[in-house]
Scaffold this active site. Structure first.
Site, PDB file in Angstrom:
ATOM      1  N   ARG A 122       0.847  -1.197   0.000  1.00  0.00           N
ATOM      2  CA  ARG A 122       0.000   0.000   0.000  1.00  0.00           C
ATOM      3  C   ARG A 122       0.878   1.241   0.000  1.00  0.00           C
ATOM      4  NH1 ARG A 122      -5.514  -1.505   3.408  1.00  0.00           N
ATOM      5  NH2 ARG A 122      -6.524  -2.389   1.582  1.00  0.00           N
ATOM      6  N   GLN A 127      -1.214   2.261  -5.887  1.00  0.00           N
ATOM      7  CA  GLN A 127      -2.655   2.390  -5.621  1.00  0.00           C
ATOM      8  C   GLN A 127      -3.512   1.887  -6.779  1.00  0.00           C
ATOM      9  OE1 GLN A 127      -3.271   6.498  -4.549  1.00  0.00           O
ATOM     10  NE2 GLN A 127      -2.790   6.138  -2.396  1.00  0.00           N
ATOM     11  N   ASP A 130      -4.038  -2.018  -6.627  1.00  0.00           N
ATOM     12  CA  ASP A 130      -4.493  -2.572  -5.358  1.00  0.00           C
ATOM     13  C   ASP A 130      -5.866  -3.228  -5.486  1.00  0.00           C
ATOM     14  OD1 ASP A 130      -5.143  -3.157  -2.767  1.00  0.00           O
ATOM     15  OD2 ASP A 130      -4.779  -1.152  -1.970  1.00  0.00           O
ATOM     16  N   SER A 133      -8.326  -2.833  -2.387  1.00  0.00           N
ATOM     17  CA  SER A 133      -9.082  -1.582  -2.321  1.00  0.00           C
ATOM     18  C   SER A 133     -10.209  -1.558  -3.343  1.00  0.00           C
ATOM     19  CB  SER A 133      -8.151  -0.388  -2.524  1.00  0.00           C
ATOM     20  OG  SER A 133      -7.273  -0.252  -1.434  1.00  0.00           O
ATOM     21  N   TYR A 230      -2.819  -1.954   7.895  1.00  0.00           N
ATOM     22  CA  TYR A 230      -3.797  -2.945   8.344  1.00  0.00           C
ATOM     23  C   TYR A 230      -3.910  -2.927   9.864  1.00  0.00           C
ATOM     24  CZ  TYR A 230      -3.190  -4.827   3.628  1.00  0.00           C
ATOM     25  OH  TYR A 230      -3.135  -4.977   2.273  1.00  0.00           O
TER      26      TYR A 230
END
Length: 375
Positions: A122, A127, A130, A133, A230
């Site tokens: 992350r 991004q 990902d 997400s 996380y």
């Protein structure tokens, strides 16, 4: 270079790893794309749409994989199908690596170079790659709709000549990507929303979306988040304090949506049977962590059950319930991942790249990811 897009075979999986738009981009990079027949059917993409953008259609898995240098999949090849892949082929997919190590060993034995897209770090540069997400965002949205469909009342406050309908009260447990989208969706539907998370940083995000943050704040919460963003496993003492606070809050709610996951471990139990008993008749719990053990101890994978007057929703693979959008986003994630490693029509993977190093799980006949080797 041949790139194979395979049809998913797992139960409740309707997504596909490439869309017609992503196939166009892959072809422009120099790939010859072969899509297994029926791969896009669950996401309402017929074979003809892939053919229109230049892909060929494989009649079955074996012919689709034959001589493929790269394999795209949502959930990866099953161990029994690995023998159809070329030794040294690169596979990009979600692999559930902590819980499916036997499959990873099969990949290693077959010489596959497999990447677990869940392990993409992350960081800002990653991004657009990902999958957690992109898919969790849709899951959070769908969880609210599922909760609303099983709830026997309206969400927003309504003023009528016959009287006022009060707004629903929704509690979101876990304010990660799925949780934040659930908060935003519930607010758009007119509910009064509260949320909880062990990470203090989540408070500002929850409040920015109009939710009320509920959390036990003590010294332990200062270290409740990993470097990757996380949640960490909390102590038994903290869990007890948090459970007491949640129990008193939950009893006032109409709908609870649970999203808490800890990488590599079973989902933490957030809602006990006693908490379920304390909820109002007709209340709804939507457990997005049901496939990892569940945040509610009464939820059942793939089932909607009623216990103590409360409906507990445990749908599997919630992103797949929005297969068209989930597939489009997943496909973009894979394209963004592989594009930097294609030079002049050739695949030249930079193994020094942080994203590659973090997501590579099998190579040269071995499981190579440090965290998996430690386990």
């Amino acid at each position: 270079m041949k790139l194979a897009v395979i049809r998913e075979r797992r139960e409740a999986e309707h997504r596909v790893s490439s869309s017609p738009d992503s196939v166009k981009k892959l072809i422009s990079l120099g790939f010859n794309v072969c899509v297994e027949t029926g791969a896009g059917a669950g996401a309402s993409i017929p074979d003809a749409q892939y053919e229109e953008v230049g892909a060929t259609i494989g009649s079955d898995l074996k012919s689709t994989l034959k001589d493929a240098d790269v394999i795209f999949s949502v959930q990866g090849l099953d161990a029994a199908d690995v023998k159809s892949a070329k030794k040294g082929a690169v596979q990009l997919s979600a692999l559930n690596p902590y819980l499916e190590k036997d499959r990873l060993q099969a990949y290693a034995d077959a010489g596959l170079e497999a990447y677990a897209m869940e392990f993409v770090p992350r960081i800002t540069r990653a991004q657009s790659m990902d999958i957690l997400s992109s898919q969790s965002n849709l899951a959070g949205y769908k969880a609210v709709l599922d909760g609303a469909s099983h709830f026997g009342r309206a969400f927003p406050m309504m003023m009528t000549a016959a009287g006022t309908v009060p707004p629903a009260r929704v509690m979101v447990m876990g304010a990660g990507v799925a949780g934040l989208q659930a908060i935003a969706t519930a607010k758009r539907l007119g509910a009064i929303v509260s949320a909880t998370d062990v990470r203090p940083a989540a408070k500002e995000q929850v409040e920015s979306l109009g939710g009320t943050f509920v959390m036990v704040e003590d010294e332990e919460t200062a270290e409740a988040e990993t470097a990757g963003g996380y949640a960490k496993e909390m102590s038994d003492d903290y869990k007890a304090k948090q459970a007491a606070l949640i129990a008193s809050t939950l009893a006032k709610q109409d709908i609870a949506i649970t999203t808490a996951l800890i990488p590599g471990r079973a989902a933490p139990v957030l809602i006990t049977e006693d908490m379920v008993k304390s909820m109002k008749p007709g209340s709804v719990i939507v457990d997005l962590a049901v496939e990892n053990g569940g945040n509610c101890e009464l939820s059942k994978p793939g089932e909607v059950v009623e216990v103590h007057g409360v409906t507990i929703v445990g749908y599997r693979n919630v992103p797949s319930r929005l297969a068209a959008d989930a597939s489009a986003l997943f496909a973009r994630n894979l394209v963004h991942f592989i594009t930097p490693h294609v030079k002049d029509g050739k695949l030249e993977i930079d193994y020094e790249d942080e994203i590659i190093a973090e997501s590579l799980v099998t190579k040269d006949g071995a499981i190579v990811h440090p965290r998996l080797k430690e386990e």
